[in-house]
Design a protein around this motif. Structure first.
Motif, PDB file in Angstrom:
ATOM      1  N   LEU A  26       1.093  -1.046   0.120  1.00  0.00           N
ATOM      2  CA  LEU A  26       0.290  -0.407   0.097  1.00  0.00           C
ATOM      3  C   LEU A  26       1.294   1.456  -0.085  1.00  0.00           C
ATOM      4  N   ALA A  31      -3.205   5.422  -3.456  1.00  0.00           N
ATOM      5  CA  ALA A  31      -4.210   5.132  -2.445  1.00  0.00           C
ATOM      6  C   ALA A  31      -5.305   6.000  -2.480  1.00  0.00           C
ATOM      7  N   LEU A  33      -9.639   5.706  -0.717  1.00  0.00           N
ATOM      8  CA  LEU A  33     -10.230   4.478   0.062  1.00  0.00           C
ATOM      9  C   LEU A  33     -11.655   5.343  -0.020  1.00  0.00           C
ATOM     10  N   LEU A  63      -9.767   5.034  10.248  1.00  0.00           N
ATOM     11  CA  LEU A  63      -9.043   5.406   8.510  1.00  0.00           C
ATOM     12  C   LEU A  63      -9.440   6.356   7.634  1.00  0.00           C
ATOM     13  N   MET A 147      -8.132   1.237  -1.176  1.00  0.00           N
ATOM     14  CA  MET A 147      -8.796   0.579   0.150  1.00  0.00           C
ATOM     15  C   MET A 147     -10.045   0.257   0.363  1.00  0.00           C
ATOM     16  N   PHE A 172      -7.396  -3.803  -2.247  1.00  0.00           N
ATOM     17  CA  PHE A 172      -6.928  -3.742  -0.772  1.00  0.00           C
ATOM     18  C   PHE A 172      -8.448  -3.751  -0.132  1.00  0.00           C
ATOM     19  N   LEU A 174      -9.677  -4.325   3.788  1.00  0.00           N
ATOM     20  CA  LEU A 174      -9.399  -3.997   4.567  1.00  0.00           C
ATOM     21  C   LEU A 174     -10.271  -5.142   5.871  1.00  0.00           C
ATOM     22  N   THR A 203      -6.195  -3.175   9.676  1.00  0.00           N
ATOM     23  CA  THR A 203      -6.205  -1.299   9.922  1.00  0.00           C
ATOM     24  C   THR A 203      -5.408  -0.625  10.340  1.00  0.00           C
ATOM     25  N   ASP A 205      -1.883  -2.458   9.845  1.00  0.00           N
ATOM     26  CA  ASP A 205      -1.028  -1.919   9.012  1.00  0.00           C
ATOM     27  C   ASP A 205      -1.265  -1.182   8.562  1.00  0.00           C
ATOM     28  N   ALA A 206      -2.915  -0.559   7.299  1.00  0.00           N
ATOM     29  CA  ALA A 206      -2.882   0.790   6.335  1.00  0.00           C
ATOM     30  C   ALA A 206      -2.574   2.200   7.366  1.00  0.00           C
ATOM     31  N   THR A 209       1.691   2.695   7.022  1.00  0.00           N
ATOM     32  CA  THR A 209       1.516   3.421   5.393  1.00  0.00           C
ATOM     33  C   THR A 209       1.334   4.699   5.826  1.00  0.00           C
TER      34      THR A 209
END
Length: 217
Positions: A26, A31, A33, A63, A147, A172, A174, A203, A205-206, A209
């Motif tokens: 990511l 990206a 969302l 997020l 995402m 990706f 989530l 979440t 790990d997102a 980033t």
């Protein structure tokens, strides 16, 4: 044909997610969302005081805040109520007439209300790309990763991930920011994405980033 009543089940643990076949990582500069179908109608079958919905709401809210702070575009899907039968199409055969225009059906959950600058797309079919300009809006912003958070993991979220892949957009899922009818279908959806079309991430790990100041926003 109505939505089922959904019993409580635990969200997938971040350390137990299926390994993704895709090698992608990511990148917040690439990206966007997508907050998928978090309307009152679709969330009503869940218990509000037990997993998975409270955790999903909290994770999506975190997020969304971090994405906005980092300059990551935030998209929503939302169906319109009282659809004409011809417009609803085959979905009516499986799910009946769907939601009404009553705010108790059509509104996005207040905890996840769109902010200024977010884009709300009218949802027509399982995939968020169908009969919408999501693809072109992403391309115009230089975005080729998506995402996906929201409901339901094995229906619209999965269909959107599959179509993103077929449009050369890296999806990706989530994992703990999605919910489903039960743990079995939730896990199946994650395994399918991981094996066939995209990344499956937690979440935490997102958020990791994103720039530190954005992740803490």
């Amino acid at each position: 044909m109505a939505l089922p009543e959904i019993a409580s089940y635990p969200l997938p643990a971040p350390d137990s997610l299926p390994r993704s076949r895709a090698p992608w990582r990511l990148d917040p500069d690439r990206a966007a969302l997508l907050i998928h179908d978090m309307q009152r109608y679709f969330c009503a079958p869940y218990p509000r005081d037990a997993a998975p919905l409270p955790g999903v709401i909290a994770n999506i809210a975190a997020l969304a805040r971090a994405a906005r702070a980092a300059g990551v575009p935030v998209f929503y899907t939302a169906q319109e109520g009282d659809q004409l039968r011809a417009d609803r199409g085959l979905q009516a055969d499986l799910w009946g007439p769907g939601m009404s225009r009553d705010p108790d059906h059509q509104d996005i959950l207040s905890e996840l209300a769109p902010a200024e600058g977010d884009i709300v797309l009218v949802k027509h079919r399982y995939s968020a790309f169908q009969r919408s300009n999501l693809d072109s809006l992403m391309r115009a912003r230089g975005r080729d990763q998506l995402m996906i958070a929201g409901v339901y993991a094995h229906i619209g979220c999965l269909a959107t991930a599959a179509e993103a892949f077929q449009r050369d957009i890296q999806p990706f899922a989530l994992a703990d920011a999605q919910a489903d009818f039960d743990a079995a279908r939730h896990d199946m959806a994650l395994r399918w994405v991981a094996g066939c079309c995209g990344g499956v991430i937690a979440t935490r790990d997102a958020l990791a980033t994103l720039p530190a100041e954005a992740a803490c926003a």
